[in-house]
Enzyme design. Sequence first.
Site, PDB file in Angstrom:
ATOM      1  N   HIS A   1     -13.417  -3.524   9.640  1.00 12.68           N
ATOM      2  CA  HIS A   1     -13.154  -4.582   8.677  1.00 12.68           C
ATOM      3  C   HIS A   1     -11.651  -4.816   8.516  1.00 12.68           C
ATOM      4  O   HIS A   1     -11.178  -5.933   8.519  1.00 12.68           O
ATOM      5  CB  HIS A   1     -13.809  -4.207   7.347  1.00 12.68           C
ATOM      6  CG  HIS A   1     -13.498  -2.812   6.868  1.00 12.68           C
ATOM      7  ND1 HIS A   1     -13.565  -1.714   7.695  1.00 12.68           N
ATOM      8  CD2 HIS A   1     -13.077  -2.341   5.666  1.00 12.68           C
ATOM      9  CE1 HIS A   1     -13.217  -0.635   7.016  1.00 12.68           C
ATOM     10  NE2 HIS A   1     -12.913  -0.986   5.789  1.00 12.68           N
TER      11      HIS A   1
ATOM     12  N   ASN B   1      -0.518   4.000   1.232  1.00  9.14           N
ATOM     13  CA  ASN B   1      -1.267   4.837   2.161  1.00  9.14           C
ATOM     14  C   ASN B   1      -0.633   4.792   3.551  1.00  9.14           C
ATOM     15  O   ASN B   1      -0.665   3.779   4.240  1.00  9.14           O
ATOM     16  CB  ASN B   1      -2.710   4.300   2.180  1.00  9.14           C
ATOM     17  CG  ASN B   1      -3.597   5.064   3.123  1.00  9.14           C
ATOM     18  OD1 ASN B   1      -3.169   5.544   4.164  1.00  9.14           O
ATOM     19  ND2 ASN B   1      -4.859   5.161   2.748  1.00  9.14           N
TER      20      ASN B   1
ATOM     21  N   THR C   1       0.850  -1.188   0.000  1.00 15.08           N
ATOM     22  CA  THR C   1       0.000   0.000   0.000  1.00 15.08           C
ATOM     23  C   THR C   1       0.886   1.239   0.000  1.00 15.08           C
ATOM     24  O   THR C   1       2.017   1.199   0.476  1.00 15.08           O
ATOM     25  CB  THR C   1      -0.932   0.048   1.237  1.00 15.08           C
ATOM     26  OG1 THR C   1      -1.746   1.225   1.144  1.00 15.08           O
ATOM     27  CG2 THR C   1      -0.184   0.071   2.537  1.00 15.08           C
TER      28      THR C   1
ATOM     29  N   LYS D   1      -2.855   3.875   6.577  1.00 15.83           N
ATOM     30  CA  LYS D   1      -3.065   2.432   6.706  1.00 15.83           C
ATOM     31  C   LYS D   1      -1.823   1.771   7.303  1.00 15.83           C
ATOM     32  O   LYS D   1      -1.931   0.876   8.138  1.00 15.83           O
ATOM     33  CB  LYS D   1      -3.288   1.803   5.325  1.00 15.83           C
ATOM     34  CG  LYS D   1      -4.715   1.805   4.839  1.00 15.83           C
ATOM     35  CD  LYS D   1      -4.806   0.889   3.622  1.00 15.83           C
ATOM     36  CE  LYS D   1      -6.040   1.135   2.804  1.00 15.83           C
ATOM     37  NZ  LYS D   1      -6.032   0.390   1.530  1.00 15.83           N
TER      38      LYS D   1
ATOM     39  N   GLY E   1     -12.962   8.581   3.458  1.00 18.99           N
ATOM     40  CA  GLY E   1     -13.859   7.940   2.499  1.00 18.99           C
ATOM     41  C   GLY E   1     -15.325   7.994   2.902  1.00 18.99           C
ATOM     42  O   GLY E   1     -15.888   9.054   3.191  1.00 18.99           O
ATOM     43  N   TYR E   2     -15.947   6.817   2.971  1.00 17.01           N
ATOM     44  CA  TYR E   2     -17.379   6.731   3.248  1.00 17.01           C
ATOM     45  C   TYR E   2     -17.718   6.735   4.749  1.00 17.01           C
ATOM     46  O   TYR E   2     -18.875   6.578   5.124  1.00 17.01           O
ATOM     47  CB  TYR E   2     -17.953   5.455   2.593  1.00 17.01           C
ATOM     48  CG  TYR E   2     -17.784   5.437   1.085  1.00 17.01           C
ATOM     49  CD1 TYR E   2     -18.607   6.217   0.276  1.00 17.01           C
ATOM     50  CD2 TYR E   2     -16.807   4.661   0.472  1.00 17.01           C
ATOM     51  CE1 TYR E   2     -18.459   6.215  -1.108  1.00 17.01           C
ATOM     52  CE2 TYR E   2     -16.651   4.646  -0.909  1.00 17.01           C
ATOM     53  CZ  TYR E   2     -17.481   5.431  -1.696  1.00 17.01           C
ATOM     54  OH  TYR E   2     -17.330   5.432  -3.055  1.00 17.01           O
TER      55      TYR E   2
ATOM     56  N   ASP F   1      -7.636  -5.259  -0.145  1.00 16.93           N
ATOM     57  CA  ASP F   1      -8.605  -4.576  -0.989  1.00 16.93           C
ATOM     58  C   ASP F   1      -9.855  -4.412  -0.143  1.00 16.93           C
ATOM     59  O   ASP F   1     -10.239  -5.325   0.585  1.00 16.93           O
ATOM     60  CB  ASP F   1      -8.901  -5.368  -2.260  1.00 16.93           C
ATOM     61  CG  ASP F   1      -9.599  -4.483  -3.282  1.00 16.93           C
ATOM     62  OD1 ASP F   1      -9.126  -3.347  -3.506  1.00 16.93           O
ATOM     63  OD2 ASP F   1     -10.620  -4.894  -3.852  1.00 16.93           O
ATOM     64  N   SER F   2     -10.455  -3.240  -0.219  1.00 17.12           N
ATOM     65  CA  SER F   2     -11.593  -2.990   0.664  1.00 17.12           C
ATOM     66  C   SER F   2     -12.618  -2.119  -0.021  1.00 17.12           C
ATOM     67  O   SER F   2     -12.367  -1.544  -1.073  1.00 17.12           O
ATOM     68  CB  SER F   2     -11.112  -2.325   1.956  1.00 17.12           C
ATOM     69  OG  SER F   2     -10.474  -1.099   1.664  1.00 17.12           O
TER      70      SER F   2
HETATM   71  P1  IMP Z   1      -8.630   0.422  -1.209  1.00 18.59           P
HETATM   72  O1  IMP Z   1      -8.855  -0.878  -0.543  1.00 18.59           O
HETATM   73  O2  IMP Z   1      -7.511   1.196  -0.613  1.00 18.59           O
HETATM   74  O3  IMP Z   1      -8.607   0.314  -2.691  1.00 18.59           O
HETATM   75  O4  IMP Z   1      -9.889   1.341  -0.842  1.00 18.59           O
HETATM   76  C1  IMP Z   1     -11.164   1.097  -1.304  1.00 18.59           C
HETATM   77  C2  IMP Z   1     -12.111   2.241  -1.002  1.00 18.59           C
HETATM   78  O5  IMP Z   1     -13.114   1.748  -0.120  1.00 18.59           O
HETATM   79  C3  IMP Z   1     -11.557   3.458  -0.313  1.00 18.59           C
HETATM   80  O6  IMP Z   1     -11.025   4.370  -1.217  1.00 18.59           O
HETATM   81  C4  IMP Z   1     -12.813   4.011   0.361  1.00 18.59           C
HETATM   82  O7  IMP Z   1     -13.606   4.667  -0.581  1.00 18.59           O
HETATM   83  C5  IMP Z   1     -13.543   2.756   0.755  1.00 18.59           C
HETATM   84  N1  IMP Z   1     -13.177   2.348   2.125  1.00 18.59           N
HETATM   85  C6  IMP Z   1     -12.456   1.278   2.498  1.00 18.59           C
HETATM   86  N2  IMP Z   1     -12.301   1.215   3.837  1.00 18.59           N
HETATM   87  C7  IMP Z   1     -12.948   2.297   4.324  1.00 18.59           C
HETATM   88  C8  IMP Z   1     -13.120   2.798   5.655  1.00 18.59           C
HETATM   89  O8  IMP Z   1     -12.654   2.270   6.661  1.00 18.59           O
HETATM   90  N3  IMP Z   1     -13.839   3.947   5.744  1.00 18.59           N
HETATM   91  C9  IMP Z   1     -14.357   4.587   4.680  1.00 18.59           C
HETATM   92  N4  IMP Z   1     -14.205   4.176   3.422  1.00 18.59           N
HETATM   93  C10 IMP Z   1     -13.513   3.022   3.238  1.00 18.59           C
END
Ligand code: IMP
Length: 200
Positions: free
Chosen positions: A182, A11, A9, A14, A155-156, A71-72
């Site tokens: 999660h 980030n 990652t 994270k 994010g959300y 992935d999330s």
């Molecule tokens: P990725 O796994 O870094 O690709 O993130 C996937 C996307 O899911 C993020 O950019 C957010 O839009 C959303 N997301 C994942 N985890 C969270 C969280 O803990 N809070 C809010 N949004 C989340």
Amino acid sequence: MREQIIFATGNEGKMKEIRMILADLDAEVLSLKDAGIDIDIREDGKTFEENAVIKARAVMKETGVLVLADDSGLEIDYLNGEPGVYSARYLGEDTSYRIKNQNLIDRLQGVPAEQRTARFVCVIAAAFPDGRILKARGTIEGVIGYEERGGGGFGYDPIFWLPEYGCSTAELSMEKKNELSHRGKALRAIKEELKKAVKA
Ligand code: IMP
């Protein structure tokens, strides 16, 4: 020398959480930046599992060390699981979350509380240099709120309401979010899988 693990990652937020949770693994956990890796990975999987494995495998092939990747995203039941694996790309990668969140609230206008169920999902894959793959999944259940609440998280989070706590995930302390989230759950689960795999 302590074993090195790369967490795929970029980030840094994270990475802080990841280092905290994996601290007792007795391994040095590097981010892509720490490891000096800059590769473009096409996340074209249809599931969180597929995308996590694609990322972990790509970086493992590049480096030859044990690589973890996550992935999330957010699944909203009333929208048949949207935005799901497209959570980051929903309405465009560069669109602000104020707009994304308002759009989802609008799409759920008039939908009663019991049909607003949703969950955050996180899948973490581990790719070993010998080709073995391990996976762990964590979820947190909630409902989509009627307005944005809270300034924490990202994010959300401001629209993800936890009825049993009476707040959104953007209103939780970082410690509490790590405990419930999660990602926290998936990280603790993959850690146990890794401990077992190392002993085996
Ligand atoms: P990725 O796994 O870094 O690709 O993130 C996937 C996307 O899911 C993020 O950019 C957010 O839009 C959303 N997301 C994942 N985890 C969270 C969280 O803990 N809070 C809010 N949004 C989340």
